[in-house]
Design a protein around this motif. Structure first.
Motif, short mmCIF file in Angstrom:
data_model
loop_
_atom_site.label_atom_id
_atom_site.label_comp_id
_atom_site.label_asym_id
_atom_site.label_seq_id
_atom_site.Cartn_x
_atom_site.Cartn_y
_atom_site.Cartn_z
N ASN A 3 2.03 -8.73 47.08
CA ASN A 3 2.11 -7.32 46.71
C ASN A 3 1.93 -6.41 47.90
OD1 ASN A 3 2.52 -7.66 43.90
ND2 ASN A 3 0.36 -8.17 43.68
N THR A 4 0.96 -6.73 48.78
CA THR A 4 0.65 -5.86 49.91
C THR A 4 0.44 -6.69 51.17
OG1 THR A 4 -0.45 -4.35 48.38
CG2 THR A 4 -0.86 -4.02 50.72
N VAL A 5 1.18 -6.32 52.22
CA VAL A 5 1.07 -7.00 53.51
C VAL A 5 0.76 -5.96 54.57
CG1 VAL A 5 2.28 -8.38 55.26
CG2 VAL A 5 2.76 -8.75 52.82
N LEU A 6 -0.30 -6.21 55.33
CA LEU A 6 -0.65 -5.34 56.46
C LEU A 6 -0.10 -5.99 57.72
CD1 LEU A 6 -2.44 -2.83 57.39
CD2 LEU A 6 -4.06 -4.58 58.09
N ILE A 99 -8.96 -1.49 52.66
CA ILE A 99 -8.59 -0.23 51.99
C ILE A 99 -7.34 -0.43 51.13
CG2 ILE A 99 -7.63 2.09 52.40
CD1 ILE A 99 -9.58 2.23 54.86
N TYR A 100 -6.33 -1.10 51.68
CA TYR A 100 -5.07 -1.30 50.98
C TYR A 100 -5.07 -2.54 50.07
CZ TYR A 100 -2.75 2.39 53.61
OH TYR A 100 -2.37 3.61 54.13
N LYS A 101 -6.19 -3.28 50.07
CA LYS A 101 -6.29 -4.51 49.28
C LYS A 101 -5.14 -5.48 49.62
CE LYS A 101 -8.76 -2.37 45.40
NZ LYS A 101 -9.27 -1.26 46.14
N ALA A 102 -4.91 -5.64 50.93
CA ALA A 102 -3.84 -6.51 51.41
C ALA A 102 -4.11 -7.96 51.03
CB ALA A 102 -3.70 -6.38 52.93
N GLU A 103 -3.05 -8.65 50.68
CA GLU A 103 -3.14 -10.07 50.38
C GLU A 103 -2.85 -10.91 51.62
OE1 GLU A 103 -1.53 -10.34 45.91
OE2 GLU A 103 -0.21 -9.36 47.35
N LEU A 104 -2.24 -10.26 52.62
CA LEU A 104 -1.89 -10.95 53.85
C LEU A 104 -1.92 -9.97 55.01
CD1 LEU A 104 -0.70 -13.56 55.25
CD2 LEU A 104 1.55 -12.53 54.86
N LEU A 136 -1.76 -14.44 58.86
CA LEU A 136 -0.68 -15.19 59.48
C LEU A 136 -0.58 -14.72 60.93
CD1 LEU A 136 1.72 -17.13 59.51
CD2 LEU A 136 3.11 -15.31 58.47
N VAL A 137 -0.88 -15.63 61.86
CA VAL A 137 -0.85 -15.30 63.28
C VAL A 137 0.47 -15.78 63.87
CG1 VAL A 137 -1.96 -15.62 65.53
CG2 VAL A 137 -3.36 -15.45 63.47
N VAL A 138 1.21 -14.86 64.47
CA VAL A 138 2.48 -15.18 65.10
C VAL A 138 2.23 -15.41 66.58
CG1 VAL A 138 4.81 -14.34 65.58
CG2 VAL A 138 3.69 -13.74 63.42
N LYS A 139 2.58 -16.59 67.04
CA LYS A 139 2.35 -16.94 68.45
C LYS A 139 3.63 -16.69 69.25
CE LYS A 139 -1.23 -20.34 68.17
NZ LYS A 139 -1.61 -21.57 68.84
N PRO A 140 3.47 -16.46 70.56
CA PRO A 140 4.67 -16.29 71.39
C PRO A 140 5.43 -17.61 71.50
CG PRO A 140 2.65 -16.13 72.73
CD PRO A 140 2.23 -16.31 71.30
#
Length: 145
Positions: A3-6, A99-104, A136-140
């Motif tokens: 629903n919500t992704v930061l 604040i935004y109740k992010a799920e991810l 979710l960590v995006v690596k180079p």
């Protein structure tokens, strides 16, 4: 479905990979994406009296970051909001996620190792440890760092 992704963006080389990863997530039209950038404040700035005006350079950088986020926002097919805040990056990202109740939380890693990681710290590691939601960590890409 999420629903919500930061999405935490810092303007570094990893930003494009973070946006590509966001594009690869299966988001519905009902999903909401919050694109955020945290302008780090030094200890000196934090101790500055509230009534003292911020420097012109900090206002210029704020508008630059907001403009950059708006460009990414225009490419999204779901609801979205922008947040440009100042403070400790990890703490502010976690605060916005709450604040935004992010799920991810989607965040990039600069791939720092050794002494650089110790001295500069790792925002993504701190967010992973302290966030109340998945991260979710995006690596180079190998060879990019």
């Amino acid at each position: 479905m999420l629903n919500t992704v930061l999405v935490a963006l810092d303007g570094s080389d990893i930003t494009e990979r973070v946006i590509q990863t966001l594009d690869n997530l299966l988001l519905s039209q009902d999903s909401k994406v919050i694109l955020c950038h945290v302008i780090p404040t030094s200890d000196q700035e934090l101790e500055q009296p509230a009534d003292r005006p911020k420097s012109d350079s900090s206002r210029v950088s704020y508008w630059q970051f907001e403009k950059q986020l708006q460009a990414y926002q225009s490419q999204l097919s779901c609801k979205s909001e922008l947040e440009v805040v100042s403070g400790d990056p990890a703490a502010e990202i976690i605060c916005l996620a709450n604040i935004y109740k992010a799920e991810l939380i989607l965040i990039g890693s600069r791939g720092l190792t050794g002494m650089k990681r110790i001295v500069q710290g790792s925002v993504s590691s701190q967010v992973m440890e302290e966030a109340n939601c998945s991260v979710l960590v995006v690596k180079p890409k190998i060879g990019d760092s």
